[in-house]
Design a protein around this motif. Structure first.
Motif, PDB file in Angstrom:
ATOM      1  N   VAL A 241      19.305   2.738 -23.461  1.00  0.00           N
ATOM      2  CA  VAL A 241      18.505   2.510 -22.596  1.00  0.00           C
ATOM      3  C   VAL A 241      18.135   3.456 -22.213  1.00  0.00           C
ATOM      4  O   VAL A 241      18.607   4.245 -21.538  1.00  0.00           O
ATOM      5  CB  VAL A 241      18.706   1.563 -21.388  1.00  0.00           C
ATOM      6  N   ASP A 242      16.437   4.392 -22.109  1.00  0.00           N
ATOM      7  CA  ASP A 242      15.717   5.271 -21.772  1.00  0.00           C
ATOM      8  C   ASP A 242      15.493   5.790 -20.601  1.00  0.00           C
ATOM      9  O   ASP A 242      15.714   6.282 -19.433  1.00  0.00           O
ATOM     10  CB  ASP A 242      14.896   5.807 -23.217  1.00  0.00           C
ATOM     11  N   ASP A 243      15.299   4.066 -19.757  1.00  0.00           N
ATOM     12  CA  ASP A 243      14.405   4.389 -18.677  1.00  0.00           C
ATOM     13  C   ASP A 243      14.620   3.074 -17.565  1.00  0.00           C
ATOM     14  O   ASP A 243      14.838   2.036 -18.463  1.00  0.00           O
ATOM     15  CB  ASP A 243      13.358   4.828 -18.416  1.00  0.00           C
ATOM     16  N   TRP A 244      14.933   2.504 -16.101  1.00  0.00           N
ATOM     17  CA  TRP A 244      14.994   1.685 -16.086  1.00  0.00           C
ATOM     18  C   TRP A 244      13.308   1.376 -15.147  1.00  0.00           C
ATOM     19  O   TRP A 244      13.352   2.154 -14.377  1.00  0.00           O
ATOM     20  CB  TRP A 244      15.788   1.223 -15.032  1.00  0.00           C
ATOM     21  N   VAL A 245      12.671  -0.145 -14.784  1.00  0.00           N
ATOM     22  CA  VAL A 245      11.921   0.128 -14.278  1.00  0.00           C
ATOM     23  C   VAL A 245      12.622  -1.582 -12.979  1.00  0.00           C
ATOM     24  O   VAL A 245      12.547  -2.463 -13.476  1.00  0.00           O
ATOM     25  CB  VAL A 245      10.455  -0.504 -14.240  1.00  0.00           C
ATOM     26  N   CYS A 246      11.870  -1.188 -12.103  1.00  0.00           N
ATOM     27  CA  CYS A 246      12.385  -2.256 -10.999  1.00  0.00           C
ATOM     28  C   CYS A 246      11.348  -3.136 -10.153  1.00  0.00           C
ATOM     29  O   CYS A 246      10.411  -2.879 -10.621  1.00  0.00           O
ATOM     30  CB  CYS A 246      13.366  -2.067  -9.829  1.00  0.00           C
ATOM     31  N   VAL A 247      11.630  -4.520 -10.364  1.00  0.00           N
ATOM     32  CA  VAL A 247      10.312  -5.328 -10.189  1.00  0.00           C
ATOM     33  C   VAL A 247      11.713  -6.520  -9.558  1.00  0.00           C
ATOM     34  O   VAL A 247      12.118  -7.396  -9.419  1.00  0.00           O
ATOM     35  CB  VAL A 247       9.932  -6.253 -11.203  1.00  0.00           C
ATOM     36  N   ASP A 248      10.574  -6.699  -7.871  1.00  0.00           N
ATOM     37  CA  ASP A 248      10.807  -8.297  -6.988  1.00  0.00           C
ATOM     38  C   ASP A 248      10.272  -9.026  -7.424  1.00  0.00           C
ATOM     39  O   ASP A 248       9.145  -9.095  -8.038  1.00  0.00           O
ATOM     40  CB  ASP A 248      10.235  -7.510  -5.676  1.00  0.00           C
ATOM     41  N   ASN A 249      10.072  -9.784  -5.922  1.00  0.00           N
ATOM     42  CA  ASN A 249      10.012 -11.382  -6.621  1.00  0.00           C
ATOM     43  C   ASN A 249       8.192 -11.243  -6.310  1.00  0.00           C
ATOM     44  O   ASN A 249       8.079 -12.229  -7.424  1.00  0.00           O
ATOM     45  CB  ASN A 249      10.514 -12.987  -5.956  1.00  0.00           C
ATOM     46  N   ASP A 250       8.139 -11.023  -5.391  1.00  0.00           N
ATOM     47  CA  ASP A 250       7.284 -10.943  -5.105  1.00  0.00           C
ATOM     48  C   ASP A 250       6.446 -10.717  -6.351  1.00  0.00           C
ATOM     49  O   ASP A 250       4.708 -10.935  -6.906  1.00  0.00           O
ATOM     50  CB  ASP A 250       6.200 -10.307  -3.773  1.00  0.00           C
ATOM     51  N   GLU A 251       6.122  -9.544  -6.704  1.00  0.00           N
ATOM     52  CA  GLU A 251       5.794  -8.417  -7.882  1.00  0.00           C
ATOM     53  C   GLU A 251       5.753  -9.699  -9.610  1.00  0.00           C
ATOM     54  O   GLU A 251       4.364  -9.435 -10.052  1.00  0.00           O
ATOM     55  CB  GLU A 251       6.000  -6.935  -8.199  1.00  0.00           C
ATOM     56  N   ALA A 252       6.296 -10.460  -9.265  1.00  0.00           N
ATOM     57  CA  ALA A 252       6.288 -11.185 -11.012  1.00  0.00           C
ATOM     58  C   ALA A 252       5.836 -12.744 -10.425  1.00  0.00           C
ATOM     59  O   ALA A 252       4.666 -12.394 -11.562  1.00  0.00           O
ATOM     60  CB  ALA A 252       8.298 -11.041 -10.988  1.00  0.00           C
ATOM     61  N   PHE A 253       6.359 -12.970  -9.511  1.00  0.00           N
ATOM     62  CA  PHE A 253       5.056 -13.754  -9.438  1.00  0.00           C
ATOM     63  C   PHE A 253       4.310 -13.992  -8.981  1.00  0.00           C
ATOM     64  O   PHE A 253       2.880 -14.156  -9.745  1.00  0.00           O
ATOM     65  CB  PHE A 253       6.113 -14.697  -8.246  1.00  0.00           C
ATOM     66  N   SER A 254       3.104 -12.499  -8.592  1.00  0.00           N
ATOM     67  CA  SER A 254       1.878 -13.010  -8.056  1.00  0.00           C
ATOM     68  C   SER A 254       0.708 -12.317  -9.518  1.00  0.00           C
ATOM     69  O   SER A 254      -0.227 -12.409  -9.237  1.00  0.00           O
ATOM     70  CB  SER A 254       1.888 -11.100  -7.088  1.00  0.00           C
ATOM     71  N   VAL A 255       1.924 -12.326 -10.725  1.00  0.00           N
ATOM     72  CA  VAL A 255       0.811 -11.647 -12.176  1.00  0.00           C
ATOM     73  C   VAL A 255       0.901 -12.999 -12.877  1.00  0.00           C
ATOM     74  O   VAL A 255       0.042 -12.863 -13.723  1.00  0.00           O
ATOM     75  CB  VAL A 255       1.015 -10.397 -12.572  1.00  0.00           C
ATOM     76  N   VAL A 256       1.437 -14.558 -12.158  1.00  0.00           N
ATOM     77  CA  VAL A 256       1.170 -15.806 -12.744  1.00  0.00           C
ATOM     78  C   VAL A 256      -0.007 -16.107 -13.317  1.00  0.00           C
ATOM     79  O   VAL A 256      -0.512 -16.410 -14.028  1.00  0.00           O
ATOM     80  CB  VAL A 256       2.079 -16.765 -12.603  1.00  0.00           C
ATOM     81  N   LYS A 257      -0.973 -16.021 -12.545  1.00  0.00           N
ATOM     82  CA  LYS A 257      -1.923 -16.719 -12.423  1.00  0.00           C
ATOM     83  C   LYS A 257      -3.472 -15.448 -12.782  1.00  0.00           C
ATOM     84  O   LYS A 257      -4.307 -16.304 -13.315  1.00  0.00           O
ATOM     85  CB  LYS A 257      -2.283 -16.930 -10.860  1.00  0.00           C
ATOM     86  N   ASP A 258      -3.084 -14.666 -12.756  1.00  0.00           N
ATOM     87  CA  ASP A 258      -3.819 -13.374 -13.783  1.00  0.00           C
ATOM     88  C   ASP A 258      -3.797 -13.573 -15.155  1.00  0.00           C
ATOM     89  O   ASP A 258      -4.550 -13.386 -15.484  1.00  0.00           O
ATOM     90  CB  ASP A 258      -3.668 -12.081 -12.710  1.00  0.00           C
TER      91      ASP A 258
END
Length: 330
Positions: A241-258
């Protein structure tokens, strides 16, 4: 009408489609989703389940008509193991956190497994005293070693191999060797290390990006390494693994409808989290980016309703209008 055989279903494991994400792509960067929901039992875990069962057979650990497969899981591995094991003639018992979606647990029961629920976090933890699902499965298996076999997806090399010889080569071929960045979440570590190892061998400059959820997250199948120890399978090759990116619940769920609106995909929470990570991760110059969409959204009607992402009626309409929905074997 031609009947579908067990071999027909098993032959559908792998070779999943890679589709362009028009909502993210631009003149410099092409973004793609590897749609693992097209496996016969609906997720990327079909690959690991198939390889682990065949490995158990080859090593003499599984005997048809006698052996019972038992495994702790947060969902998809349970579905995949139960479905594939049934086709190959084995009984299955699944230990699953009670917070896993009701749809997931219902599917596992429908496929014929005996289900034990534990009051645990949605993403299973590894470590002394922290994961009731793993502890219970281990206890049951150790009590009758002549009958029970636990593939142990968290340490089983067959999990890695399913992606090293399957998913990785597929991505390389489907992108004509142009892939520059690869994104996926980490549960057992089999997907990121298997695909990552293969891609690195083909081109050492390919960037392998691990996606990590917030603590106390709602992304079924993922783990946060601040609250959960790294699985043995991942630890063996974590330097891939070269790098990590973090995501929170709001960021994840906010793109579902998009994503539903722009790409016509009904995606799962983990797929949404990968999408959100690809969206926020800075990339300079021209690139070809691939993300694993581990499953689609059809198992998450209750989750999306609870999280106020969409009502049950909106979900039903979304399911009818979504593209790239595969035919499942259950």
């Amino acid at each position: 009408m031609t009947s579908v055989t067990s071999s027909d279903i098993l032959n559908r494991v792998g070779n999943t489609p890679l589709i362009k994400l028009d909502s993210l792509s631009n003149s410099r960067i092409n973004y793609f989703a590897k749609l693992e929901g097209h496996n016969p039992f609906g997720s990327v875990k079909d690959r690991a389940a198939y390889w682990m069962i065949k490995d158990g057979e080859e090593k003499g650990k599984l005997t048809k008509g006698k052996s019972i497969i038992i495994e702790p899981t947060s969902g998809n591995t349970g579905i995949a193991l139960t479905g594939i094991a049934n086709l190959l003639g084995y009984k299955v018992e699944i230990v699953i956190p009670e917070k896993a979606s009701n749809e997931t647990k219902d599917i596992i029961r429908k496929l014929g497994a005996k289900v034990f629920e534990t009051s645990d976090d949605l993403c299973p933890k590894v470590g002394a005293g922290t994961d009731q699902s793993i502890a219970l499965a281990t206890s049951i298996a150790s009590s009758r070693p002549d009958t029970y076999y636990s593939p142990n997806q968290y340490a089983n090399e067959a999990n890695f191999m399913g992606h090293y010889v399957g998913t990785g080569p597929e991505i390389w071929k489907q992108t004509d060797g142009k892939v520059t960045h690869f994104f996926t979440g980490v549960g057992t570590g089999g997907t990121i290390t298997g695909i990552g190892a293969y891609l690195k061998e083909k081109n050492p400059n390919v960037q392998i990006i691990g996606c990590q959820p917030q603590q106390n997250h709602l992304i079924q199948g993922w783990r946060n390494f601040e609250e959960s120890a790294k699985p043995d399978l991942f630890l063996k090759r974590e330097n891939i693994v070269d790098d990590w990116v973090c995501v929170d619940n709001d960021e994840a769920f906010s793109v579902v409808k998009d994503v539903l609106e722009k790409d016509k995909l009904l995606i799962s929470p983990s797929s949404a989290a990968v999408y959100a990570c690809m969206k926020k991760y800075p990339i300079d110059g021209e690139a070809c980016v691939v993300g694993i969409f581990a499953d689609d959204g059809r198992k998450f009607k209750s989750v999306y309703s609870t999280q106020n992402i969409m009502t049950e009626t909106e979900f039903d309409d979304a399911l009818k209008g979504a593209k790239h929905m595969s035919e499942l074997a259950y």
